[in-house]
Every structure is written in C-alpha cells, then in structure tokens.
Motif scaffolding. Structure first.
Motif, PDB file in Angstrom:
ATOM      1  N   LEU A   1      -0.707  -5.922  -7.868  1.00 34.58           N
ATOM      2  CA  LEU A   1      -0.921  -6.785  -6.695  1.00 34.58           C
ATOM      3  C   LEU A   1       0.403  -7.192  -6.052  1.00 34.58           C
ATOM      4  O   LEU A   1       0.522  -7.232  -4.827  1.00 34.58           O
ATOM      5  N   GLU A   2       1.384  -7.469  -6.894  1.00 32.44           N
ATOM      6  CA  GLU A   2       2.704  -7.847  -6.370  1.00 32.44           C
ATOM      7  C   GLU A   2       3.262  -6.720  -5.497  1.00 32.44           C
ATOM      8  O   GLU A   2       3.783  -6.962  -4.397  1.00 32.44           O
ATOM      9  N   ALA A   3       3.133  -5.484  -5.984  1.00 29.04           N
ATOM     10  CA  ALA A   3       3.598  -4.321  -5.213  1.00 29.04           C
ATOM     11  C   ALA A   3       2.760  -4.134  -3.951  1.00 29.04           C
ATOM     12  O   ALA A   3       3.298  -3.850  -2.871  1.00 29.04           O
ATOM     13  N   VAL A   4       1.440  -4.310  -4.068  1.00 27.05           N
ATOM     14  CA  VAL A   4       0.536  -4.177  -2.916  1.00 27.05           C
ATOM     15  C   VAL A   4       0.933  -5.149  -1.812  1.00 27.05           C
ATOM     16  O   VAL A   4       1.046  -4.776  -0.637  1.00 27.05           O
ATOM     17  N   GLU A   5       1.191  -6.402  -2.207  1.00 20.89           N
ATOM     18  CA  GLU A   5       1.522  -7.417  -1.199  1.00 20.89           C
ATOM     19  C   GLU A   5       2.885  -7.118  -0.555  1.00 20.89           C
ATOM     20  O   GLU A   5       3.059  -7.270   0.655  1.00 20.89           O
ATOM     21  N   MET A   6       3.851  -6.664  -1.362  1.00 16.13           N
ATOM     22  CA  MET A   6       5.165  -6.306  -0.822  1.00 16.13           C
ATOM     23  C   MET A   6       5.051  -5.187   0.207  1.00 16.13           C
ATOM     24  O   MET A   6       5.625  -5.251   1.294  1.00 16.13           O
TER      25      MET A   6
ATOM     26  N   ASP B   1       4.989   4.211  -8.269  1.00 15.42           N
ATOM     27  CA  ASP B   1       5.658   5.300  -8.996  1.00 15.42           C
ATOM     28  C   ASP B   1       7.106   4.914  -9.313  1.00 15.42           C
ATOM     29  O   ASP B   1       7.589   5.131 -10.426  1.00 15.42           O
ATOM     30  N   ARG B   2       7.781   4.356  -8.305  1.00 23.15           N
ATOM     31  CA  ARG B   2       9.189   3.964  -8.500  1.00 23.15           C
ATOM     32  C   ARG B   2       9.322   2.849  -9.533  1.00 23.15           C
ATOM     33  O   ARG B   2      10.313   2.769 -10.248  1.00 23.15           O
TER      34      ARG B   2
ATOM     35  N   HIS C   1      -4.432  -2.447   9.099  1.00 19.34           N
ATOM     36  CA  HIS C   1      -3.831  -1.205   8.598  1.00 19.34           C
ATOM     37  C   HIS C   1      -4.017  -1.074   7.091  1.00 19.34           C
ATOM     38  O   HIS C   1      -4.178  -2.052   6.377  1.00 19.34           O
ATOM     39  N   GLY C   2      -3.991   0.175   6.643  1.00 22.59           N
ATOM     40  CA  GLY C   2      -3.968   0.459   5.214  1.00 22.59           C
ATOM     41  C   GLY C   2      -2.531   0.646   4.752  1.00 22.59           C
ATOM     42  O   GLY C   2      -1.600   0.167   5.386  1.00 22.59           O
ATOM     43  N   GLY C   3      -2.375   1.370   3.663  1.00 25.50           N
ATOM     44  CA  GLY C   3      -1.038   1.624   3.132  1.00 25.50           C
ATOM     45  C   GLY C   3      -1.088   2.236   1.750  1.00 25.50           C
ATOM     46  O   GLY C   3      -0.147   2.105   0.974  1.00 25.50           O
ATOM     47  N   GLY C   4      -2.191   2.921   1.444  1.00 23.97           N
ATOM     48  CA  GLY C   4      -2.374   3.503   0.110  1.00 23.97           C
ATOM     49  C   GLY C   4      -1.234   4.388  -0.363  1.00 23.97           C
ATOM     50  O   GLY C   4      -0.687   4.183  -1.459  1.00 23.97           O
ATOM     51  N   PRO C   5      -0.808   5.387   0.445  1.00 26.76           N
ATOM     52  CA  PRO C   5       0.272   6.267  -0.009  1.00 26.76           C
ATOM     53  C   PRO C   5       1.582   5.513  -0.257  1.00 26.76           C
ATOM     54  O   PRO C   5       2.309   5.802  -1.209  1.00 26.76           O
ATOM     55  N   GLN C   6       1.883   4.537   0.607  1.00 25.87           N
ATOM     56  CA  GLN C   6       3.118   3.764   0.446  1.00 25.87           C
ATOM     57  C   GLN C   6       3.062   2.897  -0.815  1.00 25.87           C
ATOM     58  O   GLN C   6       4.065   2.738  -1.518  1.00 25.87           O
ATOM     59  N   ILE C   7       1.862   2.349  -1.102  1.00 22.94           N
ATOM     60  CA  ILE C   7       1.696   1.551  -2.327  1.00 22.94           C
ATOM     61  C   ILE C   7       1.895   2.444  -3.555  1.00 22.94           C
ATOM     62  O   ILE C   7       2.620   2.088  -4.490  1.00 22.94           O
ATOM     63  N   SER C   8       1.266   3.617  -3.542  1.00 27.91           N
ATOM     64  CA  SER C   8       1.397   4.548  -4.678  1.00 27.91           C
ATOM     65  C   SER C   8       2.858   4.942  -4.890  1.00 27.91           C
ATOM     66  O   SER C   8       3.326   5.041  -6.031  1.00 27.91           O
ATOM     67  N   ALA C   9       3.587   5.154  -3.791  1.00 32.23           N
ATOM     68  CA  ALA C   9       5.006   5.549  -3.889  1.00 32.23           C
ATOM     69  C   ALA C   9       5.831   4.443  -4.550  1.00 32.23           C
ATOM     70  O   ALA C   9       6.672   4.722  -5.420  1.00 32.23           O
ATOM     71  N   LEU C  10       5.588   3.180  -4.172  1.00 36.81           N
ATOM     72  CA  LEU C  10       6.346   2.075  -4.783  1.00 36.81           C
ATOM     73  C   LEU C  10       5.963   1.917  -6.255  1.00 36.81           C
ATOM     74  O   LEU C  10       6.840   1.722  -7.114  1.00 36.81           O
TER      75      LEU C  10
ATOM     76  N   HIS D   1       7.311   2.580 -12.031  1.00 33.96           N
ATOM     77  CA  HIS D   1       6.688   3.108 -13.265  1.00 33.96           C
ATOM     78  C   HIS D   1       5.421   2.343 -13.620  1.00 33.96           C
ATOM     79  O   HIS D   1       5.161   2.039 -14.785  1.00 33.96           O
ATOM     80  N   ILE D   2       4.639   2.026 -12.579  1.00 35.16           N
ATOM     81  CA  ILE D   2       3.316   1.417 -12.785  1.00 35.16           C
ATOM     82  C   ILE D   2       2.274   2.470 -12.403  1.00 35.16           C
ATOM     83  O   ILE D   2       2.331   3.033 -11.308  1.00 35.16           O
ATOM     84  N   GLU D   3       1.348   2.725 -13.314  1.00 34.29           N
ATOM     85  CA  GLU D   3       0.357   3.779 -13.087  1.00 34.29           C
ATOM     86  C   GLU D   3      -0.653   3.350 -12.016  1.00 34.29           C
ATOM     87  O   GLU D   3      -1.115   2.214 -12.001  1.00 34.29           O
ATOM     88  N   SER D   4      -0.984   4.277 -11.098  1.00 35.36           N
ATOM     89  CA  SER D   4      -2.056   4.036 -10.115  1.00 35.36           C
ATOM     90  C   SER D   4      -3.375   4.517 -10.711  1.00 35.36           C
ATOM     91  O   SER D   4      -3.487   5.668 -11.133  1.00 35.36           O
ATOM     92  N   ARG D   5      -4.353   3.598 -10.740  1.00 39.92           N
ATOM     93  CA  ARG D   5      -5.688   3.970 -11.249  1.00 39.92           C
ATOM     94  C   ARG D   5      -6.731   3.593 -10.212  1.00 39.92           C
ATOM     95  O   ARG D   5      -6.615   2.570  -9.535  1.00 39.92           O
ATOM     96  N   PHE D   6      -7.758   4.448 -10.089  1.00 41.49           N
ATOM     97  CA  PHE D   6      -8.807   4.211  -9.089  1.00 41.49           C
ATOM     98  C   PHE D   6     -10.179   4.281  -9.743  1.00 41.49           C
ATOM     99  O   PHE D   6     -10.411   5.091 -10.632  1.00 41.49           O
ATOM    100  N   VAL D   7     -11.087   3.435  -9.287  1.00 46.29           N
ATOM    101  CA  VAL D   7     -12.495   3.488  -9.689  1.00 46.29           C
ATOM    102  C   VAL D   7     -13.307   3.521  -8.399  1.00 46.29           C
ATOM    103  O   VAL D   7     -13.184   2.619  -7.558  1.00 46.29           O
ATOM    104  N   ASP D   8     -14.117   4.582  -8.216  1.00 48.70           N
ATOM    105  CA  ASP D   8     -14.936   4.726  -6.998  1.00 48.70           C
ATOM    106  C   ASP D   8     -14.092   4.596  -5.733  1.00 48.70           C
ATOM    107  O   ASP D   8     -14.496   3.958  -4.749  1.00 48.70           O
TER     108      ASP D   8
END
Length: 259
Positions: free
Chosen positions: A73-78, A53-54, A42-51, A56-63
């Motif tokens: 990474l800590e938020a991603v793993e959680m 945001d809460r 499974h993915g979880g991109g929107p849920q990661i972005s939401a956390l 106050h860590i900026e989401s940045r993407f390259v390609d």
C-alpha cells in the motif's frame, strides 16, 4: 453553451506511450473548448509493479485485483498520488489544460470498506462525495483523481481504478463515462468487437466465460455508473489516436457502448 460532463478512466498505453499521451492531452484541450467538463481517474498498475520489483516486494493478484499488504500500500500510494498523478497533470498542463491532482482520500471524495480479507487493504467504494470535484470543475479545472479511498478508520485503501471511475461518474450523474483501455472494446467469442451491450447480454457473456479477467471490473463499473445516474458508458480503445475526440465530437462508432 451546454456543458457536457465526462468522466474518463485513463489507463493503458494511452497513459504510458508519449505519442498517445500527447494526443490524448491535445484532444482534451480541444474538447474543453467545445464546452465539455472532464474529470479523470487514472490507474498505474505497471508503474506500481515496477516500483515493487525495485523494492523486492512480490506482486500478487487474486481475480485481477492486487493483493495489498501495508508495504504494498505504501508503494501504491507513492506511485499513484506522486509519480503517476503528477505526470498526468504535467502532460495536460503542457497542452493548456488546467489540471489539478487529487486522490480519493482528499475532501472525503471516496469512502470505502475492505473488499475481501484475502486481498488485504483493497477497498470497495461505499460512498462518493463529489463536492471537491464539483468545486474544481466550477473553477474551470480538470480534476485528476488517484484511485485511493479512506476506510472506516481513516486507513488508506487501494481501489480498482475502473471501479473508482465508475463510482465517480455515477455520483456526478455524468453524461458520459468513458473507460480508455488497451482493448478495442468487449469482444465476442470469435474476437470480434461488440458495438453495444445491455445487462442481460453481459451476464450471458460472463457465464460463458467470454467476458473474463480484467474486463469484468470494466463492464461492472459501466453498469454501476449507469445505475447511479450516469447517462452513457463506453469502453474505448486508447491505442487508436484521438478515439475520445472522434467519439465525443463526431459520434464515431467506436468501442463498446454499455446501456
């Protein structure tokens, strides 16, 4: 009864809209009775972005890939190993599917190296040891895999879910690799669905800019899975109810088959 093995990349609205979640879980339960073995990534991109945001860590993407520093990474793993993984397992369990949540870090399932320095802790899969997944499948369980891997030093690395799913499908030599997404499949320059594609056609469409952004890792994951021994790869619209069941049981002409 012949057992077909199916690896599914589960994401998009099919994973976040309650009615589609329920339909997907019910289909999986029905297909399992027909003698199919499933592993989900499974993915979880929107849920990661939401956390983020809460926090106050900026989401940045390259390609199309998330730049992953240690705090991200800590938020991603959680989110992936905790919130999303257990939500998927619970939904499947509610429909009678015996699902077990693991991550690519468990049992040496996925080993990776840093993909590109500018992306930070984002990995590219170097090796898949499917022993843990095979063990769960043999016990009658559906493995639900969060797309993280161990780096060379044991450091967790964030893996694109499409890429992780394709790598697992190849390692299992699955009969089907199905990418469930929020698109009907691969579209041509006029926005029409392309029912099937081969490698040469994919390269031409990429050079023309028709296949771009998030579709690039999807078609590449299909090609990688096929190269490693998976038999059929398909990009399927998760917004169409029961698309997975209709494709696998009724051979309905849905999505884009990559051959």
């Amino acid at each position: 009864m012949h057992t077909a093995s199916v690896v599914i990349k589960y994401g998009g609205h099919a994973m976040t809209q309650p009615d589609l979640q329920a339909a997907f879980a019910a289909d999986l339960a029905q297909l399992a009775v027909q003698g199919m073995d499933f592993a989900l990534v499974h993915g979880g991109g929107p849920q990661i972005s939401a956390l983020l945001d809460r926090l106050h860590i900026e989401s940045r993407f390259v390609d199309g890939l998330r730049v992953t520093d240690p705090a991200t990474l800590e938020a991603v793993e959680m989110v992936l190993c905790g919130q999303v993984n257990k939500a998927v397992v619970s939904e499947l369990a509610a429909h009678g599917v015996r699902a077990v949540g693991v991550s690519g870090r468990d049992g040496g399932l996925m080993r990776a190296r840093v993909r590109r320095p500018e992306l930070g802790l984002v990995g590219t899969v170097e090796a898949v040891d499917p022993a843990l997944v095979r063990c769960l499948l043999a016990g009658g369980f559906v493995p639900v895999v969060a797309p993280l891997a161990n780096g060379p030093d044991g450091q967790a690395l964030n893996i694109n879910a499409d890429t992780a799913a394709g790598a697992l499908a190849g390692a299992l030599k699955a009969e089907y690799f199905v990418l469930i997404s929020d698109v009907p499949g691969v579209l041509d320059a006029q926005g029409r669905l392309i029912p099937s594609l081969n490698r040469r056609e994919i390269e031409a469409l990429q050079q023309a800019g028709v296949i771009s952004g998030g579709m690039i890792p999807k078609v590449q994951a299909c090609l990688d899975a096929l190269d490693a021994g998976c038999q059929r790869a398909l990009i399927l619209d998760g917004r169409a109810p029961s698309s997975l069941r209709r494709y696998l049981l009724d051979d309905a002409p849905l999505g884009t088959v990559v051959a």
